[in-house]
Design a protein around this motif. Structure first.
Motif, PDB file in Angstrom:
ATOM      1  N   THR A 266       1.035  -1.179  -0.072  1.00  0.00           N
ATOM      2  CA  THR A 266      -0.101   0.111   0.375  1.00  0.00           C
ATOM      3  C   THR A 266       0.588   1.156  -0.371  1.00  0.00           C
ATOM      4  OG1 THR A 266      -1.990  -1.240   1.160  1.00  0.00           O
ATOM      5  CG2 THR A 266      -2.276   1.338   1.458  1.00  0.00           C
ATOM      6  N   LEU A 267       2.256   1.241   1.111  1.00  0.00           N
ATOM      7  CA  LEU A 267       2.934   2.539   0.720  1.00  0.00           C
ATOM      8  C   LEU A 267       3.532   2.422  -0.798  1.00  0.00           C
ATOM      9  CD1 LEU A 267       3.470   4.311   3.054  1.00  0.00           C
ATOM     10  CD2 LEU A 267       5.429   3.121   3.720  1.00  0.00           C
ATOM     11  N   LYS A 268       3.613   0.939  -1.432  1.00  0.00           N
ATOM     12  CA  LYS A 268       4.569   1.600  -2.496  1.00  0.00           C
ATOM     13  C   LYS A 268       4.040   2.427  -3.218  1.00  0.00           C
ATOM     14  CE  LYS A 268       7.570  -0.669  -5.236  1.00  0.00           C
ATOM     15  NZ  LYS A 268       8.933  -2.231  -5.296  1.00  0.00           N
ATOM     16  N   LEU A 269       2.599   2.291  -3.923  1.00  0.00           N
ATOM     17  CA  LEU A 269       1.271   2.270  -3.937  1.00  0.00           C
ATOM     18  C   LEU A 269       1.727   4.084  -4.564  1.00  0.00           C
ATOM     19  CD1 LEU A 269      -1.224  -0.409  -4.966  1.00  0.00           C
ATOM     20  CD2 LEU A 269       0.096   0.271  -6.756  1.00  0.00           C
ATOM     21  N   ASN A 270       1.396   4.439  -3.003  1.00  0.00           N
ATOM     22  CA  ASN A 270       0.933   5.624  -2.297  1.00  0.00           C
ATOM     23  C   ASN A 270       1.993   6.371  -3.068  1.00  0.00           C
ATOM     24  OD1 ASN A 270      -1.301   5.389  -1.684  1.00  0.00           O
ATOM     25  ND2 ASN A 270      -0.728   4.940   0.662  1.00  0.00           N
ATOM     26  N   ALA A 271       2.957   6.013  -2.495  1.00  0.00           N
ATOM     27  CA  ALA A 271       4.723   6.770  -3.283  1.00  0.00           C
ATOM     28  C   ALA A 271       4.591   6.812  -4.439  1.00  0.00           C
ATOM     29  CB  ALA A 271       5.909   5.438  -2.677  1.00  0.00           C
ATOM     30  N   VAL A 272       4.342   6.051  -5.619  1.00  0.00           N
ATOM     31  CA  VAL A 272       4.423   6.073  -7.079  1.00  0.00           C
ATOM     32  C   VAL A 272       3.407   7.303  -6.932  1.00  0.00           C
ATOM     33  CG1 VAL A 272       3.704   5.384  -9.177  1.00  0.00           C
ATOM     34  CG2 VAL A 272       4.811   4.099  -7.226  1.00  0.00           C
ATOM     35  N   GLN A 273       2.399   7.608  -6.294  1.00  0.00           N
ATOM     36  CA  GLN A 273       1.237   8.621  -6.703  1.00  0.00           C
ATOM     37  C   GLN A 273       1.659   9.553  -6.694  1.00  0.00           C
ATOM     38  OE1 GLN A 273      -1.706   8.133  -9.053  1.00  0.00           O
ATOM     39  NE2 GLN A 273      -0.617   6.067  -9.167  1.00  0.00           N
ATOM     40  N   ILE A 274       2.467   9.806  -4.818  1.00  0.00           N
ATOM     41  CA  ILE A 274       2.409  11.399  -5.075  1.00  0.00           C
ATOM     42  C   ILE A 274       3.489  11.727  -5.608  1.00  0.00           C
ATOM     43  CG2 ILE A 274       3.927  12.236  -2.714  1.00  0.00           C
ATOM     44  CD1 ILE A 274       1.896   9.900  -0.544  1.00  0.00           C
ATOM     45  N   PHE A 275       4.941  10.867  -5.254  1.00  0.00           N
ATOM     46  CA  PHE A 275       5.774  11.380  -6.303  1.00  0.00           C
ATOM     47  C   PHE A 275       6.027  11.724  -8.235  1.00  0.00           C
ATOM     48  CE2 PHE A 275       8.282   9.510  -2.917  1.00  0.00           C
ATOM     49  CZ  PHE A 275       8.930  10.595  -2.608  1.00  0.00           C
ATOM     50  N   LYS A 276       4.370  11.556  -8.106  1.00  0.00           N
ATOM     51  CA  LYS A 276       3.725  11.034  -9.835  1.00  0.00           C
ATOM     52  C   LYS A 276       3.648  12.933  -9.628  1.00  0.00           C
ATOM     53  CE  LYS A 276       0.233   9.767 -13.285  1.00  0.00           C
ATOM     54  NZ  LYS A 276      -0.163   8.593 -14.008  1.00  0.00           N
ATOM     55  N   HIS A 277       2.496  12.720  -8.971  1.00  0.00           N
ATOM     56  CA  HIS A 277       1.891  14.195  -8.589  1.00  0.00           C
ATOM     57  C   HIS A 277       2.650  15.690  -8.375  1.00  0.00           C
ATOM     58  CE1 HIS A 277      -1.920  11.973  -9.256  1.00  0.00           C
ATOM     59  NE2 HIS A 277      -2.040  11.563  -7.853  1.00  0.00           N
ATOM     60  N   ALA A 278       3.726  14.786  -7.384  1.00  0.00           N
ATOM     61  CA  ALA A 278       4.687  16.472  -7.023  1.00  0.00           C
ATOM     62  C   ALA A 278       5.164  15.899  -7.987  1.00  0.00           C
ATOM     63  CB  ALA A 278       5.116  16.055  -6.059  1.00  0.00           C
ATOM     64  N   GLY A 279       6.152  15.091  -9.119  1.00  0.00           N
ATOM     65  CA  GLY A 279       6.666  15.854 -10.507  1.00  0.00           C
ATOM     66  C   GLY A 279       5.820  16.613 -11.925  1.00  0.00           C
ATOM     67  N   GLU A 280       4.190  16.580 -11.684  1.00  0.00           N
ATOM     68  CA  GLU A 280       4.163  17.001 -12.546  1.00  0.00           C
ATOM     69  C   GLU A 280       3.693  18.555 -12.122  1.00  0.00           C
ATOM     70  OE1 GLU A 280      -0.335  15.397 -12.397  1.00  0.00           O
ATOM     71  OE2 GLU A 280       0.743  13.269 -13.892  1.00  0.00           O
ATOM     72  N   ARG A 281       3.631  19.356 -10.895  1.00  0.00           N
ATOM     73  CA  ARG A 281       3.564  20.308 -10.294  1.00  0.00           C
ATOM     74  C   ARG A 281       4.579  20.698 -10.611  1.00  0.00           C
ATOM     75  NH1 ARG A 281       1.497  17.904  -5.505  1.00  0.00           N
ATOM     76  NH2 ARG A 281       3.606  18.594  -4.996  1.00  0.00           N
ATOM     77  N   MET A 282       5.975  20.438 -10.577  1.00  0.00           N
ATOM     78  CA  MET A 282       6.935  21.028 -10.892  1.00  0.00           C
ATOM     79  C   MET A 282       7.156  20.716 -12.470  1.00  0.00           C
ATOM     80  SD  MET A 282       9.092  18.057  -8.139  1.00  0.00           S
ATOM     81  CE  MET A 282      11.060  19.087  -8.807  1.00  0.00           C
ATOM     82  N   GLY A 283       7.043  20.299 -12.958  1.00  0.00           N
ATOM     83  CA  GLY A 283       7.226  20.945 -14.302  1.00  0.00           C
ATOM     84  C   GLY A 283       8.104  19.161 -14.777  1.00  0.00           C
ATOM     85  N   CYS A 284       8.721  18.287 -13.858  1.00  0.00           N
ATOM     86  CA  CYS A 284      10.154  16.972 -14.045  1.00  0.00           C
ATOM     87  C   CYS A 284       9.523  16.088 -13.965  1.00  0.00           C
ATOM     88  CB  CYS A 284      11.020  18.234 -13.880  1.00  0.00           C
ATOM     89  SG  CYS A 284      11.601  18.655 -12.818  1.00  0.00           S
ATOM     90  N   GLU A 285       9.777  15.178 -13.776  1.00  0.00           N
ATOM     91  CA  GLU A 285       9.384  13.970 -13.374  1.00  0.00           C
ATOM     92  C   GLU A 285      10.153  13.022 -12.533  1.00  0.00           C
ATOM     93  OE1 GLU A 285       9.740   9.161 -14.430  1.00  0.00           O
ATOM     94  OE2 GLU A 285       9.850  10.662 -15.860  1.00  0.00           O
ATOM     95  N   ILE A 286       9.393  12.909 -10.982  1.00  0.00           N
ATOM     96  CA  ILE A 286      10.982  13.124  -9.496  1.00  0.00           C
ATOM     97  C   ILE A 286      10.917  11.014 -10.207  1.00  0.00           C
ATOM     98  CG2 ILE A 286      11.308  12.680  -7.442  1.00  0.00           C
ATOM     99  CD1 ILE A 286       8.860  14.988  -7.348  1.00  0.00           C
ATOM    100  N   GLU A 287      12.407  10.798  -9.765  1.00  0.00           N
ATOM    101  CA  GLU A 287      13.007   9.661 -10.349  1.00  0.00           C
ATOM    102  C   GLU A 287      13.160   8.581  -9.366  1.00  0.00           C
ATOM    103  OE1 GLU A 287      16.278   6.656 -12.280  1.00  0.00           O
ATOM    104  OE2 GLU A 287      16.325   9.018 -11.955  1.00  0.00           O
ATOM    105  N   LEU A 288      11.852   7.357  -9.261  1.00  0.00           N
ATOM    106  CA  LEU A 288      11.807   7.310  -7.748  1.00  0.00           C
ATOM    107  C   LEU A 288      12.777   5.834  -8.468  1.00  0.00           C
ATOM    108  CD1 LEU A 288      10.755   6.212  -5.091  1.00  0.00           C
ATOM    109  CD2 LEU A 288       8.334   5.883  -6.178  1.00  0.00           C
ATOM    110  N   ARG A 289      12.887   5.370  -7.569  1.00  0.00           N
ATOM    111  CA  ARG A 289      13.967   3.947  -6.793  1.00  0.00           C
ATOM    112  C   ARG A 289      13.616   2.641  -6.484  1.00  0.00           C
ATOM    113  NH1 ARG A 289      19.803   3.127  -9.988  1.00  0.00           N
ATOM    114  NH2 ARG A 289      18.452   4.106 -11.588  1.00  0.00           N
ATOM    115  N   THR A 290      13.149   1.601  -6.387  1.00  0.00           N
ATOM    116  CA  THR A 290      13.617   1.077  -4.682  1.00  0.00           C
ATOM    117  C   THR A 290      14.039  -0.347  -5.273  1.00  0.00           C
ATOM    118  OG1 THR A 290      11.846  -0.165  -5.786  1.00  0.00           O
ATOM    119  CG2 THR A 290      10.831   1.713  -4.303  1.00  0.00           C
ATOM    120  N   VAL A 291      15.270  -0.863  -4.201  1.00  0.00           N
ATOM    121  CA  VAL A 291      16.282  -1.743  -4.076  1.00  0.00           C
ATOM    122  C   VAL A 291      15.789  -2.194  -2.503  1.00  0.00           C
ATOM    123  CG1 VAL A 291      17.726  -0.215  -5.394  1.00  0.00           C
ATOM    124  CG2 VAL A 291      17.693  -0.249  -3.007  1.00  0.00           C
TER     125      VAL A 291
END
Length: 291
Positions: A266-291
């Motif tokens: 659940t937290l991983k799905l939320n993280a993807v959506q949160i940073f996707k929306h933040a990138g749209e506000r910024m005008g550039c993609e936020i690269e999210l990586r998990t290991v």
């Protein structure tokens, strides 16, 4: 410029050897104290006089070339750094100048003789001696510069302290385990690696310079590692929350690393959506990586 050839006393008054025949040659600028050499180029573990002669000629040529053509922002690379005399010389080169340089030192961990004082005092390898020298040289320059600035002459401005900070890296395998086919690993970070080890590894993989500042900070009470003023934000600790993810997104990072071991589905799905929306506000993609 006056040059002197001598046996270099790298630690107290003892001549450090590696247990094999050694020849150490110093090429130094005239100085009142061996603690403040203008430049030292030395070669250890040389057993052939012809090799030593060739190296000496090469060293002299390099010395004059580097000394005369250094400019602000230049990087000095020493593949045989020994006791880190190059770092010491670079500190001195910046004193009283506006120029700023960088250096990279490379040295194999050549073991010190266990019978010598250096080994008995905790310096097991030549690399350890080099680290100790850089610290002592920086501390001494700082102390003497502060004393000098307290006794300025009329019309004389204070001297700026050169950058005496440094980082030490060791070549090793990745700190992240690669699961075997069919194997499930809950935590892929090797047990003998620290958070900083993983942060620097990810900096390399993302192409970020290892000289960039790394700071430990917080986002909504959650501990994070921030590289280059949030160019990269790393989440390494358990207890990650949606509030923390939103706070990190508000920092407008370019890259975010999160360990899988601190995420659930659940937290991983939320993280993807949160940073996707933040990138749209910024005008550039936020690269999210998990290991």
């Amino acid at each position: 410029m006056h040059f002197t050839k001598y046996k270099f006393n790298v630690y107290r008054k003892k001549y450090i050897r590696s247990g094999r025949d050694s020849a150490v040659v110093g090429i130094v600028g005239k100085s009142k104290s061996l603690d403040f050499l203008k430049m030292l180029i030395f070669w250890s573990l040389v057993r052939n006089s012809v090799v030593l002669a060739v190296y000496l000629l090469f060293s002299v040529a390099c010395f004059f070339t580097v000394h005369e053509h250094l400019s602000t922002g230049d990087i000095v690379l020493d593949f045989f750094s020994g006791s880190a005399s190059t770092a010491h010389a670079m500190f001195l080169q910046e004193l009283g100048k506006d120029d700023r340089y960088q250096f990279i030192l490379v040295q194999l961990p050549e073991p010190c003789d266990p019978k010598r004082d250096a080994y008995k005092d905790g310096y097991e390898t030549l690399c350890d001696i080099g680290e100790g020298r850089i610290r002592r040289a920086g501390d001494k320059i700082k102390t003497e510069l502060e004393e000098s600035n307290r006794q300025l002459k009329l019309g004389e401005g204070p001297k700026q302290l050169p950058d005496i900070g440094f980082r030490v890296f060791e070549l090793d395998e990745s700190g992240i385990e690669k699961p075997e086919p069919g194997q499930l690993l809950f935590d892929v970070v090797k047990p003998d690696r620290s958070d900083m080890d993983i942060v620097f590894e990810m900096m390399l993989k993302w192409g970020l310079e290892l000289t960039l500042p790394v700071e430990k900070s917080e986002a909504a009470g959650y501990p994070i590692w921030s590289v280059a003023c949030d160019e990269l934000v790393c989440c390494m600790s358990r207890g990650l929350t949606i509030e923390a993810l939103e706070a990190i997104a508000d920092m407008e990072p370019r890259r975010v690393l999160i360990l899988d071991s601190v995420l659930d589905d659940t937290l991983k799905l939320n993280a993807v959506q949160i940073f996707k929306h933040a990138g749209e506000r910024m005008g550039c993609e936020i690269e999210l990586r998990t290991v």
